[in-house]
Structures are given as structure tokens and as C-alpha cells.
Write a protein that holds these residues in place. Structure first.
Motif, PDB file in Angstrom:
ATOM      1  N   ALA A 119       0.739  -1.086  -0.020  1.00  0.00           N
ATOM      2  CA  ALA A 119       0.104  -0.127   0.132  1.00  0.00           C
ATOM      3  C   ALA A 119       0.918   1.052   0.051  1.00  0.00           C
ATOM      4  N   LEU A 120       1.893   1.135   0.833  1.00  0.00           N
ATOM      5  CA  LEU A 120       2.882   2.577   0.718  1.00  0.00           C
ATOM      6  C   LEU A 120       3.641   2.730  -0.345  1.00  0.00           C
ATOM      7  N   ILE A 121       4.026   1.590  -0.904  1.00  0.00           N
ATOM      8  CA  ILE A 121       5.085   1.779  -2.174  1.00  0.00           C
ATOM      9  C   ILE A 121       3.975   2.032  -3.357  1.00  0.00           C
ATOM     10  N   LYS A 122       2.754   1.530  -3.435  1.00  0.00           N
ATOM     11  CA  LYS A 122       1.897   1.870  -4.588  1.00  0.00           C
ATOM     12  C   LYS A 122       0.869   2.741  -4.459  1.00  0.00           C
ATOM     13  N   GLY A 123       0.912   3.581  -3.456  1.00  0.00           N
ATOM     14  CA  GLY A 123      -0.269   4.446  -2.957  1.00  0.00           C
ATOM     15  C   GLY A 123      -0.288   5.823  -4.025  1.00  0.00           C
ATOM     16  N   TYR A 124       0.980   6.184  -4.068  1.00  0.00           N
ATOM     17  CA  TYR A 124       0.965   7.573  -5.002  1.00  0.00           C
ATOM     18  C   TYR A 124       0.846   6.949  -6.669  1.00  0.00           C
ATOM     19  N   THR A 125       0.975   5.896  -6.950  1.00  0.00           N
ATOM     20  CA  THR A 125       0.792   5.299  -8.245  1.00  0.00           C
ATOM     21  C   THR A 125      -0.582   5.043  -8.800  1.00  0.00           C
ATOM     22  N   TRP A 126      -1.114   4.162  -7.818  1.00  0.00           N
ATOM     23  CA  TRP A 126      -2.617   3.925  -7.956  1.00  0.00           C
ATOM     24  C   TRP A 126      -3.685   4.597  -7.383  1.00  0.00           C
ATOM     25  N   GLY A 127      -2.978   5.694  -6.634  1.00  0.00           N
ATOM     26  CA  GLY A 127      -4.115   6.679  -6.057  1.00  0.00           C
ATOM     27  C   GLY A 127      -4.340   6.065  -4.548  1.00  0.00           C
ATOM     28  N   CYS A 167      14.512   8.266  11.742  1.00  0.00           N
ATOM     29  CA  CYS A 167      15.880   8.562  10.974  1.00  0.00           C
ATOM     30  C   CYS A 167      15.775   7.860   9.723  1.00  0.00           C
ATOM     31  N   ASN A 168      15.126   6.574   9.496  1.00  0.00           N
ATOM     32  CA  ASN A 168      15.225   6.333   8.175  1.00  0.00           C
ATOM     33  C   ASN A 168      14.111   6.960   7.227  1.00  0.00           C
ATOM     34  N   PHE A 169      13.023   7.247   7.954  1.00  0.00           N
ATOM     35  CA  PHE A 169      12.139   8.049   7.221  1.00  0.00           C
ATOM     36  C   PHE A 169      12.813   9.355   6.649  1.00  0.00           C
ATOM     37  N   PHE A 170      13.473   9.861   7.388  1.00  0.00           N
ATOM     38  CA  PHE A 170      14.483  11.184   6.829  1.00  0.00           C
ATOM     39  C   PHE A 170      15.381  10.833   5.813  1.00  0.00           C
ATOM     40  N   LEU A 171      16.040   9.650   6.023  1.00  0.00           N
ATOM     41  CA  LEU A 171      17.188   9.255   5.204  1.00  0.00           C
ATOM     42  C   LEU A 171      16.602   8.816   3.827  1.00  0.00           C
ATOM     43  N   GLY A 172      15.511   8.300   4.044  1.00  0.00           N
ATOM     44  CA  GLY A 172      14.652   7.786   2.628  1.00  0.00           C
ATOM     45  C   GLY A 172      14.388   8.899   1.802  1.00  0.00           C
ATOM     46  N   LEU A 178       7.673   4.071   4.206  1.00  0.00           N
ATOM     47  CA  LEU A 178       6.742   5.246   4.568  1.00  0.00           C
ATOM     48  C   LEU A 178       7.315   6.585   3.878  1.00  0.00           C
ATOM     49  N   SER A 179       8.593   6.774   4.142  1.00  0.00           N
ATOM     50  CA  SER A 179       9.334   7.794   3.527  1.00  0.00           C
ATOM     51  C   SER A 179       9.187   8.012   1.917  1.00  0.00           C
ATOM     52  N   ILE A 180       9.415   6.826   1.150  1.00  0.00           N
ATOM     53  CA  ILE A 180       9.387   6.906  -0.237  1.00  0.00           C
ATOM     54  C   ILE A 180       7.855   7.275  -0.493  1.00  0.00           C
ATOM     55  N   ALA A 181       6.779   6.443   0.319  1.00  0.00           N
ATOM     56  CA  ALA A 181       5.476   6.865  -0.147  1.00  0.00           C
ATOM     57  C   ALA A 181       4.860   8.130   0.041  1.00  0.00           C
ATOM     58  N   VAL A 182       5.557   8.645   1.266  1.00  0.00           N
ATOM     59  CA  VAL A 182       5.072  10.118   1.696  1.00  0.00           C
ATOM     60  C   VAL A 182       5.587  11.118   0.594  1.00  0.00           C
ATOM     61  N   PHE A 183       6.952  11.147   0.448  1.00  0.00           N
ATOM     62  CA  PHE A 183       7.759  12.230  -0.384  1.00  0.00           C
ATOM     63  C   PHE A 183       7.454  12.103  -1.955  1.00  0.00           C
ATOM     64  N   MET A 184       7.304  10.642  -2.488  1.00  0.00           N
ATOM     65  CA  MET A 184       7.000  10.566  -3.870  1.00  0.00           C
ATOM     66  C   MET A 184       5.421  11.256  -3.923  1.00  0.00           C
ATOM     67  N   SER A 185       4.726  11.300  -3.211  1.00  0.00           N
ATOM     68  CA  SER A 185       3.498  11.806  -3.367  1.00  0.00           C
ATOM     69  C   SER A 185       3.558  13.376  -3.505  1.00  0.00           C
ATOM     70  N   ILE A 186       4.134  13.705  -2.240  1.00  0.00           N
ATOM     71  CA  ILE A 186       4.408  15.460  -2.288  1.00  0.00           C
ATOM     72  C   ILE A 186       5.169  15.491  -3.221  1.00  0.00           C
ATOM     73  N   LEU A 187       5.981  14.948  -3.828  1.00  0.00           N
ATOM     74  CA  LEU A 187       6.898  15.503  -4.972  1.00  0.00           C
ATOM     75  C   LEU A 187       6.010  15.455  -6.072  1.00  0.00           C
ATOM     76  N   SER A 188       5.336  14.474  -6.553  1.00  0.00           N
ATOM     77  CA  SER A 188       4.185  14.315  -7.613  1.00  0.00           C
ATOM     78  C   SER A 188       3.473  15.592  -7.759  1.00  0.00           C
TER      79      SER A 188
END
Length: 574
Positions: free
Chosen positions: A211-219, A271-276, A402-412
Motif C-alpha cells: 500500500a505504501l509503495i504503490k499508493g502514489y501510483t495507484w491513488g 531516522c530512516n524516514f528522513f534518510l529515505g 513510508l518515506s518513499i510513499a509520503v515524499f513521492m506523493s508530495i513530489l508528484s
């Protein structure tokens, strides 16, 4: 301690290769995409499947290691990882590669947490921090070297050797492994496996990761993502109920009675959220916006990984001499400061602020990660030590995913805004060009189509704005020449007061030749002037798009600054 000195190098090699394959894949994605002729969205599963299965399998494999032997589990993991590397390197299509990557991830999930437990069990309470320093440090080194080694190997030997080079190294590691670690008479604990609990936690982690990985792609509001999120929640609730009632739970919930464990787990996620965010977005920013090659981009982000490695090692060695809360708080403060420096990155390819910022990021991450990696296991031995390492590794993965999911959505969203702003600017820029209105209309239509396609494509960040320029075909030139020739012959006929047909053929050919020369010169001049204007306009639009896209990334990074500062409060949980 002597036993530890002989075993530790074997564990370090396995950790090095497994962690390197997390980062090494990103740099060769464009080459694999060309080789298999697949979309970037489909190819992204080669990364996703490794991450999802790694997070999903850590806890069950950790418990199996207790029952069947940790040494055997790591040895089996090395064999599985080697097989997966061979399959990935010899893949003839994407499905074959996905199977290979899945096998690799299962091997890595068998190796990384269990090898850490082996090292900690062989150590004393006094030198635990040194074991953590070496194992965590080599993981940081692997992440640091991954992109650079991947770029070098792919450029000179081909992308397949990025994975195939693991095989001989793993074989060498296996030979040494069976010599220095006991397999036949290894101590085991005949604990029962809670298969229902294992299934529930695997379902939880699989659905959550997906869900986190594909959330910004699938909606995020799509039926698929809502279904995955609901399944993850139900599975987790079922897991917690099961673990409270099971005689031999998959995870001993008494772990969470330790404040060190609770605080460390939360800090690991953060810390991994920020590094991601940096690891996921910076390569795209450098290659797609700043125009760096994959290898150059990898070299430019290497300082942060080297800083992580050195910071983790030094912090692990000094953690007993310094206040833990001070180290964690200082780490999050440095992470906040690092992102402030990173957000000063200009679009003019001047990387001073980026390099200083990423070094600060690496140091800050190392201060937090090294400290909590030691605290998360500080209160445990035996099965609880295994469980604490399994949970800690899951939390690291959750933070990164979680980092990739959140920040990819924001970046999009930021990229979409950047493209809309650039499209508005492009219309203004085109309107100021000294070209015919028909040319302006054509350019505007093409730019609108370009930005719409870029928005709908999988590769959302792309600054290639081009326009082929105006051309006049031979047929079009001939039409103009014929019309101008007729007009000129009419003038000659009127001058001599004769019909056009009475003009001698030689004279008609002379008139046509003269008109053709003049018309072609005129058309060439107009085309040249028009194209000069268009090149100037497109250059301005491209420059504005690059500026807007750079700003879209920096605005995404800016969000981390206050979050990292708030994360300092995590020290009160220890």
C-alpha cells in the motif's frame, strides 16, 4: 573474543553484499529498461519486490533461525542469495528478473538480522557496541559504494555483472563460513513455531508495504490501496490478539515493556524516514533536472553514505562515554540542519551546499542510528535478542518505505505545479517571439501536449523541452515559386503588351530561375530568423522548467526540517 574475530569477517561479507544490492539496483534501471523494453512502472517492481519481501520475511525467518540454528539459517541465506543473484544476472525478461530478485530478498532476510544476532551472542556486554559498529558500518559502506560500483561495473562489463559478481564472492564466503562456524552441533532451541501468527504478521507487512509503495501510483483513495490498508489493519489486529494468547508467540510482546526498546524503535522509524527522502529523490533530481549522468550522480551522493558509515562506527565506539539522549537529539538536529543546506541547492549545478548538507545528513543519521541500534538490544539475550533484531529491521524498512510513499506523493504534486507554472510561462514567452502567429499557435499546441504527456507518464520528472523548428518543404517552396513566377510573367507581359504565352521560352525560364533564387533566399532567411527566435524561446522555457522542477524537489525536502526538529522530542521516551 577470538571466536568473534574469526566469525565477524564472514558475517561482514554477507551483510555487505545484501545491503549493496539494495542501492546498486537503482543506478542500472535505465539500462535494464532498455534491455527488456519495459515501462519504468513495471521495472520498479524489481526494486519493490526486494523491499516488500525483505520486510515481510524478517520476523518468521528470525524465529525459524532460533529453532533450526542461526548458523544454518545464515548459511542457507547465503546459498539462496547467491541463487537469486545468478537468476537476476541471467534474466532474459522482466518476470525472470522479478523471480530472481524475490529469491535474493529472502536470502537477505535470512542473513542480515540473524548475522547481527550471531555477532552479538558471541560478544560480551562490554564489546557489543563494537560489534554493532562493524556490522552497521559495513552496511553503511555497502549503501555508499553500491551506486558507484554499480555504475562502474555496468559501464565497463554490462549491467548483468552487477548481480553476477555476487556469486563468486558468496561462494568464497560459504567456504569460509562452514570452516569457522559450527553446523552439526550448533545449539538450537526446540521452540514451537506459531504458524498462524507468522501468517498474520507476514500478511500485515506485505499489505502495508504494498500500500505504501504503490499508493502514489495507484491513488491513495483507490479501491486497491484502501483494500490493502484495511487488510493490513485487520491482519495486525489479528496478530496482536493471537500473540497475547499464543503459548509461543512469534514476537515476545514483553519487548515493549523496555523503554530503551520503545524509544529506539520510534527513533529507527524516524531516522530512516528522513534518510529515505534523500536516498529516493536525490538521484532523480541530479539526473533528470541537473542533467548529470547516472555515474556522476552516484559519485555526488557518495559523501552522505560515507558519512553514514564513519558516523555509525565512531558513534558506536563512543556511545558508552556520552549521554544517549544527547547523541539522539544532536543527530535529529543535524538532520534538520542538513536539509536546510540541501534546500539551498541552486539550479546552476553548484554543489557545495549539497555536499556539505549530505555530509551533515550522514553524520546526523549515524548519531541516531548507531545509538538506537545498541539500545534496541541492550536489555535482551536469547530469543528476545532475536526478536528485538527482527522488529528493529522491520521498523527500519517501514521507515524507509513510508518515506518513499509520503515524499513521492508530495513530489508528484509539486512537479505537477511546476509543470503548470512552466506552461503558463511558456505561453507568455511564445507570445513575445517575433514570429508569425501561425508558428506561435503551433508551438503552444506542442508545448501543451508535451506537458500533458509528461504529467500522465510514469517518469514525472523530465526537463527535455524541444522543438524541431520551422521547415519549408520542397513542395511548399515550389508552390510559392510558381505563384511568384506567374506574377512576374504577368508584369513582363503587361510591359511588352503581349500575352504571357507569347513570352519566349528562354525568357520565361530566366524569370523562373531568378524568382526561384529570390524566393529560396527569402524563405531561408525567414526560416533562419524564425528558428533563432524559437531556439531562444525554448531555451528560456527549458531554463524556467529546470528552475521550477528544482524548486519542486527543494520544497519537498523543506518539509523535513520542522519534522526532524520535532523528532528531538523522542529522547523523552528513553
Amino acid at each position: 573474543m577470538n571466536k568473534l574475530k574469526t566469525v565477524l569477517p564472514v558475517l561482514l561479507i554477507g551483510n555487505l553484499l545484501c545491503m549493496m544490492d539494495v542501492s546498486i539496483m537503482t543506478i542500472v534501471l535505465p539500462r535494464i529498461q532498455s534491455a527488456f523494453n519495459v515501462s519504468l512502472n513495471d521495472l520498479s517492481w524489481a526494486l519493490n519486490i526486494y523491499t516488500i519481501l525483505f520486510a515481510t520475511m524478517i520476523i518468521p525467518l528470525g524465529r525459524l533461525a532460533v529453532r533450526f540454528g542461526r548458523n544454518r539459517m545464515v548459511l542457507l541465506g547465503l546459498i539462496i542469495f547467491s541463487l537469486g543473484s545468478w537468476m537476476t544476472g541471467n534474466a532474459v525478461n522482466l518476470p525472470w528478473m522479478l523471480v530472481g530478485r524475490a529469491i535474493q530478498s529472502i536470502g537477505a532476510a535470512s542473513i542480515i538480522p540473524t548475522s547481527m544476532v550471531i555477532g552479538l551472542e558471541l560478544s560480551t556486554q562490554e564489546n557489543r557496541n563494537k560489534v554493532v559498529a562493524m556490522l552497521a558500518g559495513v552496511q553503511g559502506l555497502a549503501v555508499a559504494l553500491g551506486p558507484s560500483i554499480g555504475g562502474f561495473v555496468a559501464q565497463y562489463f554490462g549491467w548483468r555483472w552487477v548481480f553476477l559478481m555476487n556469486v563468486p564472492l558468496i561462494i568464497l564466503d560459504i567456504i569460509i563460513f562452514v570452516i569457522v562456524l559450527p553446523l552439526r552441533h550448533e545449539a538450537t532451541q526446540p521452540t514451537k513455531i506459531d504458524w498462524l501468527g507468522a501468517g498474520l504478521i507476514m500478511a500485515t507487512l506485505f499489505c502495508l508495504s504494498m500500500a505504501l509503495i504503490k499508493g502514489y501510483t495507484w491513488g491513495w483513495t483507490s479501491l486497491a490501496i484502501l483494500g490493502l490498508a484495511g487488510s493490513a489493519l485487520l491482519s495486525f489486529v489479528g496478530f496482536m490478539i493471537r500473540e497475547r494468547r499464543a503459548a509461543t508467540p512469534m514476537i515476545d510482546l514483553s519487548l515493549f515493556k523496555s523503554r530503551n526498546f520503545d524509544g529506539s524503535g520510534l527513533a529507527l522509524v524516524l531516522c530512516n524516514f528522513f534518510l529515505g527522502a534523500f536516498a529516493a529523490l536525490m538521484p532523480t533530481l541530479l539526473t533528470k533536472v541537473h542533467g548529470e549522468s547516472e555515474l556522476d550522480a552516484a559519485l555526488k551522493i557518495t559523501p552522505y553514505s560515507l558519512a553514514v558509515m564513519l558516523s555509525v562506527i565512531l558513534t558506536s565506539l563512543l556511545v558508552k562515554r556520552l549521554n544517549n539522549k544527547l547523541l539522539v537529539g544532536a543527530g535529529f538536529a543535524m538532520i534538520a540542519g542538513s536539509y536546510w543546506l540541501i534546500t539551498q541547492l541552486p539550479v546552476a549545478n553548484q554543489y557545495t551546499s549539497l555536499i556539505i548538507g549530505e555530509i551533515f545528513l550522514g553524520i546526523g543519521y549515524g548519531l541516531v542510528a548507531a545509538t538506537v541500534n545498541i539500545l534496541v538490544v541492550a536489555d535482551f539475550h536469547g530469543i528476545k535478542l532475536t526478536d528485538s533484531q527482527s522488529v528493529a529491521n522491520v521498523l527500519r524498512q517501514v521507515g524507509m518505505i513510508l518515506s518513499i510513499a509520503v515524499f513521492m506523493s508530495i513530489l508528484s504534486n509539486n512537479v505537477q505545479t511546476a509543470k503548470n507554472q512552466t506552461l503558463m510561462y511558456s505561453r507568455q514567452a511564445v507570445s513575445r517571439l517575433n514570429v508569425a502567429q501561425v508558428v506561435k499557435n503551433k508551438v503552444n499546441r506542442k508545448l501543451a501536449r508535451k506537458f500533458k504527456q509528461a504529467t500522465n507518464s510514469n517518469s514525472q520528472v523530465n526537463q527535455r523541452v524541444t522543438f524541431e523548428g520551422v521547415t519549408v518543404s520542397k513542395a511548399q517552396r515550389q508552390q510559392v515559386v510558381q505563384k511568384a513566377t506567374r506574377a512576374e510573367l504577368d508584369k513582363v507581359a503587361m510591359l511588352h503588351q503581349v500575352p504571357v504565352t507569347m513570352i519566349p521560352a528562354v525568357q520565361r525560364r530566366q524569370v523562373q530561375a531568378a524568382v526561384t533564387t529570390v524566393i529560396n533566399r527569402t524563405i531561408d532567411h525567414r526560416v533562419r530568423v524564425t528558428n533563432q527566435q524559437l531556439r531562444l524561446g525554448i531555451k528560456r522555457i527549458r531554463r524556467r522548467l529546470a528552475w521550477n522542477l528544482n524548486d519542486a524537489f527543494l520544497k519537498t525536502f523543506q518539509i523535513i526540517i520542522p519534522l526532524a526538529l520535532l523528532s528531538i522530542l523522542v529522547v523523552i521516551t528513553f
